[in-house]
Design an enzyme around this catalytic site. Structure first.
Site, PDB file in Angstrom:
ATOM      1  N   GLU A  32       0.843  -1.202   0.000  1.00 34.26           N
ATOM      2  CA  GLU A  32       0.000   0.000   0.000  1.00 34.26           C
ATOM      3  C   GLU A  32       0.873   1.245   0.000  1.00 34.26           C
ATOM      4  OE1 GLU A  32      -3.143   0.353  -1.157  1.00 34.26           O
ATOM      5  OE2 GLU A  32      -3.713  -1.165   0.321  1.00 34.26           O
ATOM      6  N   ASP A  35       3.057   2.117  -4.869  1.00 38.44           N
ATOM      7  CA  ASP A  35       3.036   2.249  -6.338  1.00 38.44           C
ATOM      8  C   ASP A  35       3.755   3.511  -6.821  1.00 38.44           C
ATOM      9  OD1 ASP A  35       0.984   3.810  -5.289  1.00 38.44           O
ATOM     10  OD2 ASP A  35      -0.452   3.363  -6.881  1.00 38.44           O
ATOM     11  N   ALA A 120     -16.039   1.932  -2.784  1.00 37.26           N
ATOM     12  CA  ALA A 120     -15.665   1.187  -1.576  1.00 37.26           C
ATOM     13  C   ALA A 120     -14.184   0.846  -1.560  1.00 37.26           C
ATOM     14  CB  ALA A 120     -16.493  -0.084  -1.469  1.00 37.26           C
ATOM     15  N   GLY A 121     -13.491   1.158  -2.649  1.00 36.73           N
ATOM     16  CA  GLY A 121     -12.075   0.835  -2.725  1.00 36.73           C
ATOM     17  C   GLY A 121     -11.799  -0.479  -3.444  1.00 36.73           C
ATOM     18  N   LEU A 122     -12.833  -1.032  -4.097  1.00 38.78           N
ATOM     19  CA  LEU A 122     -12.631  -2.263  -4.876  1.00 38.78           C
ATOM     20  C   LEU A 122     -12.446  -1.928  -6.357  1.00 38.78           C
ATOM     21  CD1 LEU A 122     -15.173  -4.715  -3.211  1.00 38.78           C
ATOM     22  CD2 LEU A 122     -12.780  -4.314  -2.702  1.00 38.78           C
ATOM     23  N   SER A 124     -14.246  -0.082  -8.692  1.00 44.32           N
ATOM     24  CA  SER A 124     -15.304  -0.163  -9.704  1.00 44.32           C
ATOM     25  C   SER A 124     -14.962   0.756 -10.875  1.00 44.32           C
ATOM     26  CB  SER A 124     -16.656   0.201  -9.099  1.00 44.32           C
ATOM     27  OG  SER A 124     -16.698   1.556  -8.702  1.00 44.32           O
ATOM     28  N   SER A 125     -14.271   1.859 -10.593  1.00 38.07           N
ATOM     29  CA  SER A 125     -13.964   2.804 -11.678  1.00 38.07           C
ATOM     30  C   SER A 125     -13.043   2.165 -12.720  1.00 38.07           C
ATOM     31  CB  SER A 125     -13.354   4.091 -11.128  1.00 38.07           C
ATOM     32  OG  SER A 125     -12.159   3.844 -10.433  1.00 38.07           O
ATOM     33  N   ASP A 169      -4.784  -0.544 -10.406  1.00 43.57           N
ATOM     34  CA  ASP A 169      -6.176  -0.968 -10.541  1.00 43.57           C
ATOM     35  C   ASP A 169      -6.485  -1.443 -11.960  1.00 43.57           C
ATOM     36  OD1 ASP A 169      -6.214  -0.038  -7.988  1.00 43.57           O
ATOM     37  OD2 ASP A 169      -7.511   1.686  -8.388  1.00 43.57           O
ATOM     38  N   TYR A 219      -2.937  12.469   0.803  1.00 45.81           N
ATOM     39  CA  TYR A 219      -2.311  11.714  -0.279  1.00 45.81           C
ATOM     40  C   TYR A 219      -1.225  12.561  -0.950  1.00 45.81           C
ATOM     41  CZ  TYR A 219      -1.880   9.096  -4.674  1.00 45.81           C
ATOM     42  OH  TYR A 219      -1.393   8.401  -5.749  1.00 45.81           O
TER      43      TYR A 219
HETATM   44  P1  ADP Z   1     -13.989   2.830  -6.561  1.00 41.99           P
HETATM   45  O1  ADP Z   1     -13.179   2.770  -7.803  1.00 41.99           O
HETATM   46  O2  ADP Z   1     -13.187   2.626  -5.326  1.00 41.99           O
HETATM   47  O3  ADP Z   1     -15.181   1.927  -6.585  1.00 41.99           O
HETATM   48  P2  ADP Z   1     -14.397   5.519  -7.457  1.00 41.99           P
HETATM   49  O4  ADP Z   1     -14.948   6.720  -6.811  1.00 41.99           O
HETATM   50  O5  ADP Z   1     -13.029   5.573  -8.016  1.00 41.99           O
HETATM   51  O6  ADP Z   1     -14.553   4.316  -6.428  1.00 41.99           O
HETATM   52  O7  ADP Z   1     -15.343   5.107  -8.670  1.00 41.99           O
HETATM   53  C1  ADP Z   1     -16.730   4.995  -8.495  1.00 41.99           C
HETATM   54  C2  ADP Z   1     -17.446   5.620  -9.667  1.00 41.99           C
HETATM   55  O8  ADP Z   1     -17.276   4.803 -10.853  1.00 41.99           O
HETATM   56  C3  ADP Z   1     -18.948   5.685  -9.483  1.00 41.99           C
HETATM   57  O9  ADP Z   1     -19.334   6.813  -8.731  1.00 41.99           O
HETATM   58  C4  ADP Z   1     -19.422   5.760 -10.925  1.00 41.99           C
HETATM   59  O10 ADP Z   1     -19.277   7.066 -11.442  1.00 41.99           O
HETATM   60  C5  ADP Z   1     -18.441   4.838 -11.640  1.00 41.99           C
HETATM   61  N1  ADP Z   1     -19.022   3.479 -11.684  1.00 41.99           N
HETATM   62  C6  ADP Z   1     -18.613   2.407 -10.999  1.00 41.99           C
HETATM   63  N2  ADP Z   1     -19.381   1.324 -11.263  1.00 41.99           N
HETATM   64  C7  ADP Z   1     -20.323   1.746 -12.145  1.00 41.99           C
HETATM   65  C8  ADP Z   1     -21.438   1.120 -12.793  1.00 41.99           C
HETATM   66  N3  ADP Z   1     -21.740  -0.135 -12.565  1.00 41.99           N
HETATM   67  N4  ADP Z   1     -22.165   1.866 -13.648  1.00 41.99           N
HETATM   68  C9  ADP Z   1     -21.854   3.158 -13.869  1.00 41.99           C
HETATM   69  N5  ADP Z   1     -20.838   3.806 -13.283  1.00 41.99           N
HETATM   70  C10 ADP Z   1     -20.083   3.111 -12.427  1.00 41.99           C
HETATM   71 MG    MG Z   2     -11.635   4.109  -8.312  1.00 44.11          MG
END
Ligand code: ADP
Ligand code: MG
Length: 382
Positions: A32, A35, A120-122, A124-125, A169, A219
Site C-alpha cells: 500500500e 506504487d 468502496a475501494g474495490l 469499480s472505476s 487498478d 495523499y
Molecule cells: P472505486 O473505484 O473505489 O469503486 P471511485 O470513486 O473511483 O470508487 O469510482 C466509483 C465511480 O465509478 C462511481 O461513482 C461511478 O461514477 C463509476 N461506476 C462504478 N461502477 C459503475 C457502474 N456499474 N455503472 C456506472 N458507473 C459506475
Molecule cells: Mg476508483
C-alpha cells in the site's frame, strides 16, 4: 443481473444484439502506498465486476445507459467532452483516449451494469474503464496490447475523472487470473502471477462506510514527503530515483537527521516493499499465517508511521487481532476510510461479521458492510 438479462436489457433499449464484456474489481493483498514510489504491489482480480454490452452504430453518436443510475448520456466520437454525469466520464474518457491515440472509432451504443460496490475501494472505476476499453477495441477491431488497454484506461481516469491514480487498478482489471494474485513491479512494470491457495480461508472486506475529507490532501502530502526523502538521499546516492531504490541505512543517514516525520514516512514505504516480497514467498510456501502476520504489520505501519488510517479502520483491525480464525487484517487503499481486508476462516465468517457489525454500530453509529470475495479473471469478451 445475469449475462442474459443484461443482453435483454440492452436489446430493449437499443433494438439490436450486443457484444458483452466483463471486467473485474480488485483487492490489494499487500503493498500500500508503494506504487508511486516505484515499489511492489500485490493485487488480485475479484469475482465481482462491471459488464458492458455494446454495439456499433452507423453514425458517429455515442449512446450510453447506466443501469445503476437509470441514466442516459448522448455524445459523439467526433467531439467527446467531459459531462456533468460522473459515471459517463469514465466511459467517454476511455473513448477519448482511443481517439487521442489516433484510432478510428465508430459511434456506439453502450449499456453498463456492475456489482462491484461503488466507491468502496474495490476499484469499480477501473472496472468500468477496462470493460469499456476492451469493448471498444473489440467492436472496432483495433490492435492494442493488453498493457496499452490498462494505460489508456488509467489516462482516462486522470483526464476525465480527475483522479491521479497509479496503474495498479487497471493492471489488475486487465491481467487478473483466477486463484492468483499478481506481484507487480511499478518501476519496471514486470509482473509475476502468485498462486493463491486459500484452503479454508477467504478474503473478507469490511466497509467502514466513511471517507474522511483529509484523504486527498494527505495523499498529496505523502507523495511530497516521499519525494523529499528521495531528493535528500539522491544528493549522496545519484542512483536513487524512487524510495524503491533506497534502503533503511540510507534513510538513517540522510533523512532522519533532517526530518523525523519524513523519515517515518519513508521508512514505512521501504519496509512495505520488503513485506510484499516476503508475502509472495509466504504464498509460494503455502504459509497463510505468515501472510496474515505481514498484513497486520502493514496496518501498523500505515496507522502509526504513514498516518493514513482513521479510528474506524483501526477499530476494525483491532477487533480481529488475536482471533485465531482471522489470520490477517489491514486497511486497504489510500486510507481515511474505505475497507479493511481480512483473511478469515470460512466457517467463522458469518458469526464474525454479525459480531463486528453490532460492535461497529455501537461505537460509531454506522452500518458495516461486508463483502466476501473470490478471485476472478481479468477483462474478457463473454
Ligand atoms: P472505486 O473505484 O473505489 O469503486 P471511485 O470513486 O473511483 O470508487 O469510482 C466509483 C465511480 O465509478 C462511481 O461513482 C461511478 O461514477 C463509476 N461506476 C462504478 N461502477 C459503475 C457502474 N456499474 N455503472 C456506472 N458507473 C459506475
Ligand atoms: Mg476508483
Amino acid at each position: 443481473m445475469t449475462a442474459e438479462s443484461i443482453k435483454k436489457s440492452f436489446i430493449d433499449i437499443f433494438q439490436t444484439e450486443p457484444v458483452l464484456v466483463k471486467s473485474p474489481g480488485r483487492i490489494n493483498i499487500i503493498g500500500e502506498h508503494t506504487d508511486y514510489n516505484g515499489g511492489l504491489v500485490m493485487p488480485a482480480a475479484i469475482d465481482k465486476g462491471v459488464y458492458v454490452a455494446i454495439s456499433k452504430r452507423n453514425d458517429q453518436e455515442i449512446h450510453l445507459y447506466a443501469e445503476s443510475f437509470q441514466s442516459t448520456c448522448i455524445s459523439s466520437v467526433a467531439a467527446i467532452k467531459k459531462t456533468e454525469l460522473s459515471w459517463a466520464n469514465y466511459i467517454l474518457g476511455v473513448a477519448n483516449e482511443f481517439v487521442q491515440r489516433g484510432h478510428q472509432l465508430s459511434g456506439f451504443n453502450l449499456y453498463i451494469y456492475g456489482n462491484v460496490p461503488l466507491g468502496a475501494g474495490l476499484s469499480s472505476s477501473a472496472a468500468v474503464e477496462c470493460a469499456t476499453a476492451l469493448a471498444l477495441q473489440y467492436i472496432n477491431g483495433l490492435s492494442v496490447s493488453k498493457m496499452e488497454l490498462a494505460w489508456l484506461s488509467q489516462k482516462a481516469e486522470h483526464t476525465f475523472a480527475g483522479v491521479n491514480c497509479g496503474i495498479m487498478d487497471q493492471f489488475a482489471a486487465v491481467f487478473g487470473k483466477k486463484d492468483h494474485a499478481m506481484m507487480l513491479d511499478c518501476r519496471s512494470m514486470e509482473y509475476e502471477y502468485i498462486p493463491l491457495k486459500l484452503e479454508g480461508y477467504k478474503f473478507v472486506l469490511l466497509n467502514t462506510n466513511v471517507k474522511h475529507s483529509l484523504s486527498d490532501s494527505a495523499y498529496n502530502e505523502r507523495r511530497e514527503q516521499c519525494n523529499k526523502g528521495v531528493s535528500w538521499i539522491k544528493s549522496h546516492h545519484p542512483e536513487v530515483h524512487y524510495l524503491r531504490d533506497a534502503d533503511l541505512a540510507m534513510l538513517e543517514e540522510h533523512v532522519k537527521p533532517k526530518d523525523e516525520n519524513v523519515y517515518l514516512k519513508c521508512k514505512y514505504v521501504v519496509n512495505e516493499i520488503e513485506r510484499v516480497k516476503k508475502a509472495a514467498q509466504a504464498l509460494k510456501n503455502g504459509d497463510l499465517k505468515e501472510l496474515g502476520a505481514l498484513m497486520f504489520q502493514t496496518h501498523e505501519g500505515l496507522s502509526k508511521d504513514y498516518e493514513v488510517s482513521c479510528k474506524e479502520l483501526d477499530f476494525l483491525v483491532n477487533q480481529v487481532k488475536g482471533l485465531a480464525y482471522v489470520l490477517g487484517a489491514r486497511m486497504m487503499g489510500g486510507g481515511f476510510g474505505g475497507c479493511t481486508i481480512n483473511v478469515v476462516k470460512e466457517q467463522e465468517i458469518d458469526a464474525l461479521v454479525d459480531k463486528l457489525s453490532s460492535l461497529y454500530l455501537n461505537e460509531f453509529g454506522l452500518k458495516l458492510d461486508a463483502y466476501i470475495v473470490e478471485t476472478g479473471i481479468g477483462a474478457e469478451v463473454i
